[in-house]
Design a protein around this motif. Structure first.
Motif, short mmCIF file in Angstrom:
data_model
loop_
_atom_site.label_atom_id
_atom_site.label_comp_id
_atom_site.label_asym_id
_atom_site.label_seq_id
_atom_site.Cartn_x
_atom_site.Cartn_y
_atom_site.Cartn_z
N SER A 291 34.66 45.37 30.53
CA SER A 291 33.71 45.11 29.55
C SER A 291 32.66 46.39 30.21
O SER A 291 32.91 46.94 31.07
CB SER A 291 32.92 43.72 29.84
N ARG A 292 31.73 46.47 29.27
CA ARG A 292 30.85 47.77 29.74
C ARG A 292 30.11 47.81 30.79
O ARG A 292 29.58 46.61 31.37
CB ARG A 292 29.58 47.57 28.49
N GLY A 293 30.33 48.54 31.76
CA GLY A 293 29.87 48.40 33.04
C GLY A 293 30.97 48.65 34.05
O GLY A 293 30.63 48.69 35.23
N SER A 294 32.21 47.95 33.84
CA SER A 294 33.30 47.70 34.73
C SER A 294 33.88 49.08 35.06
O SER A 294 33.83 50.19 34.24
CB SER A 294 34.37 46.87 34.15
N GLU A 295 34.59 49.00 36.37
CA GLU A 295 35.10 50.12 36.65
C GLU A 295 36.49 50.28 36.95
O GLU A 295 37.08 51.20 37.56
CB GLU A 295 34.29 50.51 38.23
N GLY A 296 37.26 49.10 36.49
CA GLY A 296 38.62 49.04 36.94
C GLY A 296 38.77 48.01 38.03
O GLY A 296 37.65 47.76 38.65
N PHE A 297 39.97 48.01 38.34
CA PHE A 297 40.23 46.90 39.64
C PHE A 297 41.42 47.59 40.47
O PHE A 297 42.33 47.69 39.96
CB PHE A 297 40.37 45.66 39.06
N THR A 298 41.36 47.52 41.82
CA THR A 298 42.22 47.90 42.79
C THR A 298 42.39 46.44 43.59
O THR A 298 41.62 46.03 44.37
CB THR A 298 41.62 48.96 43.79
N PHE A 299 43.66 46.06 43.88
CA PHE A 299 44.12 44.95 44.67
C PHE A 299 44.09 45.45 46.16
O PHE A 299 44.18 46.76 46.35
CB PHE A 299 45.37 44.60 44.21
N PRO A 300 43.80 44.61 47.17
CA PRO A 300 44.00 44.80 48.34
C PRO A 300 45.06 45.26 48.56
O PRO A 300 46.09 45.30 48.19
CB PRO A 300 43.73 43.31 48.83
N LYS A 301 44.91 46.23 49.99
CA LYS A 301 46.17 47.16 50.07
C LYS A 301 47.52 46.53 50.43
O LYS A 301 48.56 47.15 50.32
CB LYS A 301 45.67 48.03 51.30
N ASP A 302 47.53 45.21 50.69
CA ASP A 302 48.86 44.45 51.14
C ASP A 302 49.12 43.57 50.18
O ASP A 302 49.94 42.62 50.27
CB ASP A 302 48.76 43.68 52.54
N VAL A 303 48.74 43.57 48.79
CA VAL A 303 48.67 42.29 47.61
C VAL A 303 49.00 43.36 46.28
O VAL A 303 48.36 44.47 46.11
CB VAL A 303 47.49 41.73 47.71
N GLY A 304 49.94 42.65 45.54
CA GLY A 304 50.31 43.35 44.09
C GLY A 304 50.33 42.15 43.22
O GLY A 304 50.79 41.14 43.60
#
Length: 449
Positions: A291-304
């Motif tokens: 939504s407006r203002g969101s930046e995307g999302f990165t999962f924790p380094k040991d999670v997919g």
């Protein structure tokens, strides 16, 4: 290009000099958001301070601040501009019953200018303030709740470096639509491009015609068939827009996984959304949101998040468009998904709890406040969760337009624990994920509500 840069440490005390030193040691900003095509906001939280930088396409005055209720009235606003190599700034507020929307300087000036510059196209102001300035009358505390962001800009600048009645040209015209942001969200949005074996998948609309006013909002769905992706992990997703112009008319996007064999679907398909489409194709689990203002999302380094065309036959993209005012525009926006064949240690999953609205879920006339409660009992979790339990690393809290507050809690051994997450200023159109500073362990005997 003419550049004017003023480092204002020289006239300030030791705390401001220390803050600039701390900032120079930082590698990057924690968050970067384009509020619109002319206004970029960057910020970093440091202890009890928050540092902002506004990069705005104007040589007039610039404003940034916070609304108490989604309107400009009673708002807390910072106003600044550069004039003849001098920077002027004021900590202001807009009176509750203002007829003009003009900002008025506060008695207590709680914003501190750290740096300013101007080039051929932009004015850049860096400033800081306390999360809680203790100015209860005119300043809005910055909390973990969703913040209502006010921003404004104008091509003209006030004369004689002052803000007084009539000195700001057209403040109502300069004011832009209020945006929602989670300012105290921890930063975890680093891209994972350095990992080996990463591929990208784009799920986008194809030349959707954005409706003209007075049409209603358009909800458009596009099915993307998954082919030849086996046991991959999604490690990040981010929005991708076809143009800055069409982006202005997108309010939100969701991506669902679909788990039914679409035998008759030979290619990607698109049409206006309805719940029947998602139900028929069993597209219930949300994979990505924007939504407006969101930046995307990165999962924790040991999670997919598992992406496997053997179990997920397709992805459904749902995009909400608000009607456009002038010329006709086509849009091909969507998501870019980063996935890897090198599976990580843990699989991510989605657990949805709450209440699904139906004809029995009503608000009686005359009630100003109604509490709705949904439970995921231990009987359910014992069947659905692995015996060793799960780790919760984030939540996404959503309601329809009437929802204002939400709390998510664990009940263990008959006792309600401290809330996992809570929100006192929900915005139904703001779909940002909330990332925890530490993972929360949940056992199969816990009840969630």
């Amino acid at each position: 290009m003419r550049t004017i840069e003023m480092n204002v440490n020289s006239g300030l005390g030791g705390s401001e000099a220390k803050m600039n030193k701390i900032f120079r040691m930082m590698k990057a900003w924690d968050h970067v958001v384009d509020l619109d095509q002319n206004y970029q906001l960057l910020w970093t939280v440091k202890d009890t301070d928050i540092i902002f930088e506004a990069r705005v396409r104007t040589h007039g005055y610039v404003g940034f601040g916070f609304s108490r209720d989604g309107t400009i009235y009673g708002a807390d606003v910072f106003i600044g501009w550069i004039d003849d190599a001098h920077t002027f700034y004021h900590d202001c507020h807009i009176k509750t019953h203002s007829a003009t929307g003009e900002p008025v300087p506060d008695q207590s000036q709680d914003y501190v200018l750290l740096k300013s510059s101007e080039n051929a196209t932009h004015t850049i102001l860096r400033f800081r303030r306390k999360l809680d300035t203790c100015d209860e009358k005119f300043d809005v505390p910055i909390t973990n709740d969703t913040m209502n962001i006010i921003y404004l800009y104008h091509p003209e600048k006030p004369k004689r470096g002052q803000i007084k009645k009539g000195s700001l040209s057209d403040p109502v015209m300069a004011m832009q639509p209020v945006k929602s942001l989670l300012l105290l969200q921890r930063s975890q949005q680093s891209r994972s491009s350095k990992e080996a074996g990463i591929s990208t998948l784009e799920v986008r609309n194809k030349n959707v015609r954005i409706p003209l006013t007075p049409s209603k909002m358009l909800k458009w769905c596009r099915i993307h068939r998954l082919r030849n992706i086996t046991e991959n992990h999604i490690i990040r997703y981010e929005p991708v827009f076809s143009s800055p112009e069409s982006q202005k008319f997108i309010t939100s996007m969701k991506l669902y996984e679909c788990r039914t064999s679409a035998i008759n679907l030979q290619s990607d398909d698109d049409e206006e959304c309805n719940e029947g489409i998602k139900g028929a194709r069993k597209c219930f689990t949300v994979v990505a949101t924007w939504s407006r203002g969101s930046e995307g999302f990165t999962f924790p380094k040991d999670v997919g998040y598992l992406l496997d065309s053997n179990s997920i036959d397709s992805l459904l993209l749902e995009v909400h468009y608000q009607p456009i005012y002038k010329k006709q525009l086509d849009d091909s926006s969507g998501f870019r998904i980063y996935h890897t064949r090198n599976r990580r240690k843990y699989d991510a999953g989605s657990l949805q709890i709450g209440i699904e609205p139906n004809f029995l879920h009503i608000i009686a006339p005359g009630f100003k406040r109604v509490i709705s409660v949904g439970h995921c009992t231990s009987n359910c979790t014992q069947k659905a969760l692995p015996a060793e339990g799960i780790n919760i690393f984030g939540v996404n809290m959503q309601t329809h337009s009437l929802g204002r507050k939400m709390k998510i809690s664990l009940v263990r051994n008959g006792e309600e624990l401290a809330p996992i997450a809570q929100e006192s200023n929900l915005n139904a159109d703001y779909l940002e994920n909330r990332i925890f500073n530490r993972e929360i362990r949940r056992s199969t005997d816990d009840k969630k509500s």
